[in-house]
Structure formats: C-alpha cells, structure tokens
Design an enzyme around this catalytic site. Structure first.
Site, mmCIF file in Angstrom:
data_model
loop_
_atom_site.group_PDB
_atom_site.id
_atom_site.type_symbol
_atom_site.label_atom_id
_atom_site.label_comp_id
_atom_site.label_asym_id
_atom_site.label_seq_id
_atom_site.Cartn_x
_atom_site.Cartn_y
_atom_site.Cartn_z
ATOM 1 N N ARG A 121 0.818 -1.232 0.000
ATOM 2 C CA ARG A 121 0.000 0.000 0.000
ATOM 3 C C ARG A 121 0.843 1.269 0.000
ATOM 4 O O ARG A 121 0.388 2.333 0.407
ATOM 5 C CB ARG A 121 -0.960 0.036 1.189
ATOM 6 C CG ARG A 121 -1.983 -1.068 1.168
ATOM 7 C CD ARG A 121 -3.186 -0.697 1.983
ATOM 8 N NE ARG A 121 -4.196 -1.728 1.902
ATOM 9 C CZ ARG A 121 -4.357 -2.695 2.808
ATOM 10 N NH1 ARG A 121 -3.579 -2.722 3.867
ATOM 11 N NH2 ARG A 121 -5.291 -3.589 2.655
ATOM 12 N N LYS A 143 1.934 11.622 -10.660
ATOM 13 C CA LYS A 143 1.220 10.667 -11.518
ATOM 14 C C LYS A 143 2.128 9.471 -11.785
ATOM 15 O O LYS A 143 3.304 9.638 -12.129
ATOM 16 C CB LYS A 143 0.822 11.317 -12.842
ATOM 17 C CG LYS A 143 -0.444 12.159 -12.745
ATOM 18 C CD LYS A 143 -0.964 12.521 -14.121
ATOM 19 C CE LYS A 143 -2.194 13.390 -14.020
ATOM 20 N NZ LYS A 143 -2.646 13.885 -15.332
ATOM 21 N N GLU A 185 7.074 19.769 -24.035
ATOM 22 C CA GLU A 185 6.299 19.983 -22.802
ATOM 23 C C GLU A 185 6.634 21.352 -22.195
ATOM 24 O O GLU A 185 5.796 21.975 -21.546
ATOM 25 C CB GLU A 185 6.541 18.857 -21.790
ATOM 26 C CG GLU A 185 6.003 17.488 -22.218
ATOM 27 C CD GLU A 185 4.463 17.337 -22.115
ATOM 28 O OE1 GLU A 185 3.771 18.299 -21.737
ATOM 29 O OE2 GLU A 185 3.972 16.236 -22.439
ATOM 30 N N LYS A 225 4.996 23.636 -13.516
ATOM 31 C CA LYS A 225 4.369 22.337 -13.210
ATOM 32 C C LYS A 225 4.014 22.280 -11.724
ATOM 33 O O LYS A 225 2.936 21.849 -11.336
ATOM 34 C CB LYS A 225 5.329 21.204 -13.602
ATOM 35 C CG LYS A 225 4.810 19.807 -13.280
ATOM 36 C CD LYS A 225 3.905 19.258 -14.353
ATOM 37 C CE LYS A 225 3.051 18.089 -13.859
ATOM 38 N NZ LYS A 225 3.378 16.804 -14.388
ATOM 39 N N GLU A 235 -6.234 16.456 -9.910
ATOM 40 C CA GLU A 235 -6.809 16.784 -11.210
ATOM 41 C C GLU A 235 -8.340 16.872 -11.175
ATOM 42 O O GLU A 235 -9.038 16.359 -12.052
ATOM 43 C CB GLU A 235 -6.349 15.759 -12.269
ATOM 44 C CG GLU A 235 -6.432 16.323 -13.681
ATOM 45 C CD GLU A 235 -5.809 15.423 -14.747
ATOM 46 O OE1 GLU A 235 -4.582 15.505 -14.942
ATOM 47 O OE2 GLU A 235 -6.545 14.659 -15.362
ATOM 48 N N ARG A 239 -5.673 21.332 -12.785
ATOM 49 C CA ARG A 239 -4.550 20.552 -13.322
ATOM 50 C C ARG A 239 -4.804 20.083 -14.755
ATOM 51 O O ARG A 239 -3.873 19.795 -15.502
ATOM 52 C CB ARG A 239 -4.263 19.352 -12.402
ATOM 53 C CG ARG A 239 -3.061 18.531 -12.839
ATOM 54 C CD ARG A 239 -2.630 17.530 -11.791
ATOM 55 N NE ARG A 239 -1.506 16.746 -12.255
ATOM 56 C CZ ARG A 239 -0.743 15.972 -11.486
ATOM 57 N NH1 ARG A 239 -0.992 15.898 -10.191
ATOM 58 N NH2 ARG A 239 0.259 15.290 -11.986
ATOM 59 N N ASN A 243 -3.263 19.225 -19.850
ATOM 60 C CA ASN A 243 -3.625 18.299 -20.934
ATOM 61 C C ASN A 243 -3.763 18.990 -22.284
ATOM 62 O O ASN A 243 -4.169 18.340 -23.263
ATOM 63 C CB ASN A 243 -4.929 17.576 -20.583
ATOM 64 C CG ASN A 243 -4.767 16.685 -19.368
ATOM 65 O OD1 ASN A 243 -3.688 16.133 -19.156
ATOM 66 N ND2 ASN A 243 -5.803 16.568 -18.555
ATOM 67 N N HIS A 246 -2.956 17.134 -25.467
ATOM 68 C CA HIS A 246 -2.825 15.719 -25.112
ATOM 69 C C HIS A 246 -3.989 14.848 -25.597
ATOM 70 O O HIS A 246 -3.809 13.638 -25.721
ATOM 71 C CB HIS A 246 -2.645 15.562 -23.601
ATOM 72 C CG HIS A 246 -1.236 15.834 -23.160
ATOM 73 N ND1 HIS A 246 -0.636 17.060 -23.327
ATOM 74 C CD2 HIS A 246 -0.299 15.034 -22.581
ATOM 75 C CE1 HIS A 246 0.603 17.000 -22.859
ATOM 76 N NE2 HIS A 246 0.832 15.798 -22.404
ATOM 77 N N HIS A 250 -2.354 12.164 -27.627
ATOM 78 C CA HIS A 250 -2.358 10.758 -27.210
ATOM 79 C C HIS A 250 -2.950 9.877 -28.297
ATOM 80 O O HIS A 250 -2.485 8.748 -28.506
ATOM 81 C CB HIS A 250 -3.177 10.580 -25.922
ATOM 82 C CG HIS A 250 -2.358 10.757 -24.670
ATOM 83 N ND1 HIS A 250 -2.927 10.969 -23.444
ATOM 84 C CD2 HIS A 250 -1.024 10.758 -24.470
ATOM 85 C CE1 HIS A 250 -1.974 11.096 -22.543
ATOM 86 N NE2 HIS A 250 -0.807 10.980 -23.142
ATOM 87 N N HIS A 265 6.688 10.882 -27.191
ATOM 88 C CA HIS A 265 5.533 11.536 -26.567
ATOM 89 C C HIS A 265 5.464 13.031 -26.899
ATOM 90 O O HIS A 265 4.434 13.543 -27.338
ATOM 91 C CB HIS A 265 5.581 11.330 -25.050
ATOM 92 C CG HIS A 265 4.479 12.033 -24.330
ATOM 93 N ND1 HIS A 265 3.170 11.645 -24.435
ATOM 94 C CD2 HIS A 265 4.484 13.134 -23.523
ATOM 95 C CE1 HIS A 265 2.406 12.454 -23.706
ATOM 96 N NE2 HIS A 265 3.185 13.374 -23.147
HETATM 97 N N1 GLY Z 1 1.504 15.280 -17.275
HETATM 98 C C1 GLY Z 1 0.346 15.991 -16.866
HETATM 99 C C2 GLY Z 1 0.130 15.963 -15.392
HETATM 100 O O1 GLY Z 1 1.009 15.600 -14.641
HETATM 101 O O2 GLY Z 1 -0.945 16.287 -14.944
#
Ligand code: GLY
Length: 367
Positions: A121, A143, A185, A225, A235, A239, A243, A246, A250, A265
């Site tokens: 956990r 993330k 980015e 960031k 998010e 946040r 995106n 993206h 993606h 990417h």
């Molecule tokens: N890569 C986008 C984020 O970390 O929310």
C-alpha cells in the site's frame, strides 16, 4: 543547486525538487538523512551503462549491485513489468520504511512510481528523472502509471514521491530527438500559463540555447508544473490545463505505435497542440494572431517530429472519443484562449473535430 518545494497536502505533506548540475550525488546525503531500512534502485539500462561512474558515487554499493535494470522503451509500461517489480521488492524484503529510487525517463518514473505506490500500500520513493521530458513533467506531481489494453496510462495512481532529484548534467548525454521531445512539454507550459516564456521560446531552435539560458528555462518549466499541481493535486479541475495538446496528441501517439514512424511523446504533443490550437480557433475561442504565435513557437523551437506520420482520421476520431479524460461520453478538451491562458473541460460540436481531421495537411504545413 536550487530547491523547489511542492506542497500538495493542506496538512503539510511536501517534498523537494533539487535541481542543478551534479545533483545526483546528493542522493547519498538524502539517504543518510532518511536512514531507510533498505534502499533499492530501479534504473534505465542505458543510464546504468552511460553514467556508471556517477551512479557509483551516488548510491550505496549494495543498492547498485542489486539494482533492477529496465529497458526505457514504452513497452516496459506493462502489467508484466509491474509484477516483475513487485517480485523484486519481495525478494529484496522491502518494508514500509524502505526507499525505492527510480532513475530514468518517464517510463521508469511512471512504472517504478506505480510499483512503489502499490507495494504494501505504498513504499516511499524518490524520482530521479534523466530525460528532459521527465524532469519538467513526468516526475513532478505524483502521476504514476502503465499502459493497458492499448491505452496509454490507463492504470495508475496519484502518489507523491518523497523527493525528486533533477541532475541537468544528464541532459548532455540525451539523444537529440529525445531532447526535442521533452522541450515540447516546456513549450506547452508556456502556452498554458506563461506568455513571456512562450514568446522567448519562439525566438530560436531549442538546441541553440546556451547552458545558463537552458537551465533558467528548465527551472521555470518545473516551477510552472509545481504551481499547477500544487493547486489541484488530484486533477479535479485546474490541473487539467496540463492536458493541452494531449487529447489529440495521445490519439496520434497511440495510432503511430503500430507504424514504422513511431512518435516520441513530446512529438505527438507538438502535433496535438497544433491540432487543438486549430480546433480552438475554429470554435471561435482563439484569435488568429494567437494561433499564429502558437504555430510559430512550435515550428521555430524545433519540437515537431522529423517525419509527421500519416494518420487515419476514423481511427484518430475513435481514439479521441475513448480518451480517458472524457466523461458522460463527451470529449473534454483542454484548450488555450490566448498564448499563456488555458481552459479545461471544453465541450465542442463533434463536427469541428471532423473538420480538423479533414484539413490536417493545411494546419500541419510548416509556418
Ligand atoms: N503530465 C500531466 C500531469 O502531470 O498532470
């Protein structure tokens, strides 16, 4: 060395991002401060080879000798590798006061972070991003994830690391295409919140910055960031501006996985920003002059891929409709309304996406 503190928990949980040249050797100091019961390392095989001497100075002997080496390619973000890491942790007899150090690009920090955040956990982990993309984006904000069923990052957690160590020296050995991909980015960070950064990036190719200018650009990007994830760690809203580029990006990245011209990417995100900028313009949200600035920044900074793969509009439409950010079967776009200002959860008439797909050769033309 510069330290940026990320505070993602109102009760006071926080972690430092240490940024500088040669910061990797700070790991030894960090470990003697934490005094974990056991330290293990998950390392990108290329980094273990190219930076063997520095790693020798940065990690305890036993940790390095028994490190788990992985291939840094996207295919490593799999359930098989996740299980292999859990098995490794079990063999190493980790407990909840152990520390896992993930050293590599986004593949290693995403996969290693997920394995660490789920084993028992959650075992504390330190992210040591070695690519530009991981330094300014993937390693910050917690993330973690693997790909599943052909969808990028479908399985994952949001679990903050104990620390992030950014060694800018590692960028010297980064292949050029990967450097440009990571820079996309940085361009995105300028596009969503910092107009003056974006304007600066439009002034030259990203390989032409001198070291001190590049350091300042990377630092500003990490600050952006941090500011965004700190406001909204899980998010729920804000946040999502990260995106931008993206949803389309993606889709085109997943589509290109099958072709000979696989995209990195950041390359897919550069195309995604062009597509979504055009979409915002067609929707009447982004004035023509702002679209021009977006387009010229992407082209002049040199973040577009060497070859733009041809894509199948029906397949891209299908992937966009399956995007994991969508809710209630509606595509939720994160778009800019000016360079430096973004909005999230934008719903658009689906005919606009069709128009973008039909006119791709026009907005993909170099400006
Ligand atoms: N890569 C986008 C984020 O970390 O929310």
């Amino acid at each position: 060395m510069t330290r940026i503190t990320v505070e993602t928990d109102p009760r006071g949980a926080r972690y430092d991002v240490s940024i500088g040249h040669g910061t990797l050797t700070e790991l030894i100091t960090e470990l003697s401060r934490i005094r974990p019961t056991k330290t293990v390392a998950v390392i990108d095989r290329r980094i273990a080879e190219v930076h063997a001497v520095t790693l020798n100075r940065s990690l305890p002997r036993e940790t390095l000798d028994e490190a788990f080496l992985i291939d840094g390619s996207e295919s490593s973000k799999s359930t098989e590798m996740l299980i292999a890491l859990w098995e490794y942790f079990a063999r190493q007899r980790l407990d909840r006061r152990s520390v896992i150090i993930n050293i590599g690009g986004g593949v290693v920090t995403d996969l290693g972070g997920l394995a660490a955040s789920t084993y028992m956990r959650g075992v504390p982990f330190i992210q040591v991003p070695t690519t530009l993309l991981a330094q300014v984006d993937a390693s910050i904000g917690g993330k973690t994830g693997i790909n599943f069923g052909g969808v990028k990052n479908l399985i994952g957690t949001v679990t903050q690391p104990s620390a992030v160590v950014v060694d800018l020296m590692l960028l010297n050995s980064l292949p050029e295409r990967e450097f440009r991909s990571g820079f996309a980015e940085i361009v995105k960070h300028g596009m969503i919140v910092d107009r003056s950064l974006a304007e600066r990036l439009a002034s030259r190719d990203c390989r032409d910055w001198n070291t001190s200018d590049l350091d300042a650009i990377v630092l500003r990007s990490i600050e952006i960031k941090k500011e965004v994830v700190q406001k909204d760690p899980f998010e729920g809203g804000h946040r999502k501006i990260l995106n931008f580029g993206h949803t389309f990006g993606h889709a085109i990245e997943s589509d290109a996985l099958k072709s000979e011209d696989a995209l990195l990417h950041g390359e897919a995100i550069a195309i995604g920003m062009l597509a979504e900028g055009q979409l915002a313009h067609e929707a009447g949200m982004l004035p023509a002059a702002e679209l021009d600035l977006l387009r010229s920044t992407i082209w002049k900074s040199g973040v577009m891929p060497p070859v733009v793969p041809t894509f199948n509009p029906a397949r891209i439409r299908e992937l966009v409709l399956k995007d994991k950010k969508n809710t209630h079967a509606r595509v939720k776009w994160s778009l800019i309304t000016a360079v430096g200002t973004a909005r999230y959860d934008v719903e658009l008439d689906s005919a606009l996406l069709d128009k973008i797909l039909d006119t791709a050769p026009v907005w993909l033309a170099r400006s």
